[in-house]
Design a protein around this motif. Structure first.
Motif: not given
Length: 171
Positions: A83-85, A98, A100, A103, A148, A151-152, A155, A163
């Protein structure tokens, strides 16, 4: 059932045809995923898995085009990526991308990549959190408000590890 492990490394899944960039023990076919067409026949596999590979691929469009080509209609494709975080997404200098949890969206029918590489139907996506007690909060956010929203707004405060996405090939 014929199954392929794309980018299997030294830990090829049992009863899978293993492909990788390097000749690890157990790898059945060695080639560069970024080198264009893969040396595999069309519609050869009933399922595919690729664990911690897509973040290393330079041409993800070709990567998914080839997965679509080598899999049969209805084949299930499992993709796992950081995961990007999560710090692991950023700490490996060979990671090019990276991701989310959403994707896969552009690969679906009616979307721009789906028209180019072939259609994939989304089956499900799960984000994996660390096993610490602190991870109860982001799990609750995902359960109540969805991935969502997590993540917004949350995250980077409460990072997710990986993921896990399941797709189905549609021809």
């Amino acid at each position: 059932m014929k199954q392929i492990d794309i980018g299997c490394g030294p830990k090829k899944a049992e009863n899978h045809f293993g492909v990788d960039l390097f000749q690890f023990p157990g790898v059945d076919l060695v080639f560069d995923f970024d080198a264009g067409a893969w040396p595999i026949e069309d519609s050869s596999f009933d399922s595919a898995r690729s664990i911690h590979v897509i973040e290393h691929i330079s041409d993800t469009k070709n990567f998914f085009k080839e997965i679509h080509r080598i899999c049969k209609d209805g084949a299930e494709v499992y993709i796992e990526t950081p995961h990007f975080s999560w710090v692991d997404s950023w700490s490996d200098p060979t990671h090019r991308w990276h991701f989310s949890a959403g994707w896969y969206g552009p690969l679906q029918k009616g979307e721009y990549l789906g028209a180019i590489v072939g259609h994939f139907e989304h089956v499900k996506t799960v984000i994996e959190f660390n096993k610490s007690v602190r991870s109860w909060y982001p799990r609750l956010i995902v359960k109540l408000f969805g991935i969502e929203t997590y993540e917004r707004y949350y995250a980077f405060r409460y990072p997710a590890r990986n993921i896990h996405t399941w797709l189905r090939v549609r021809k």
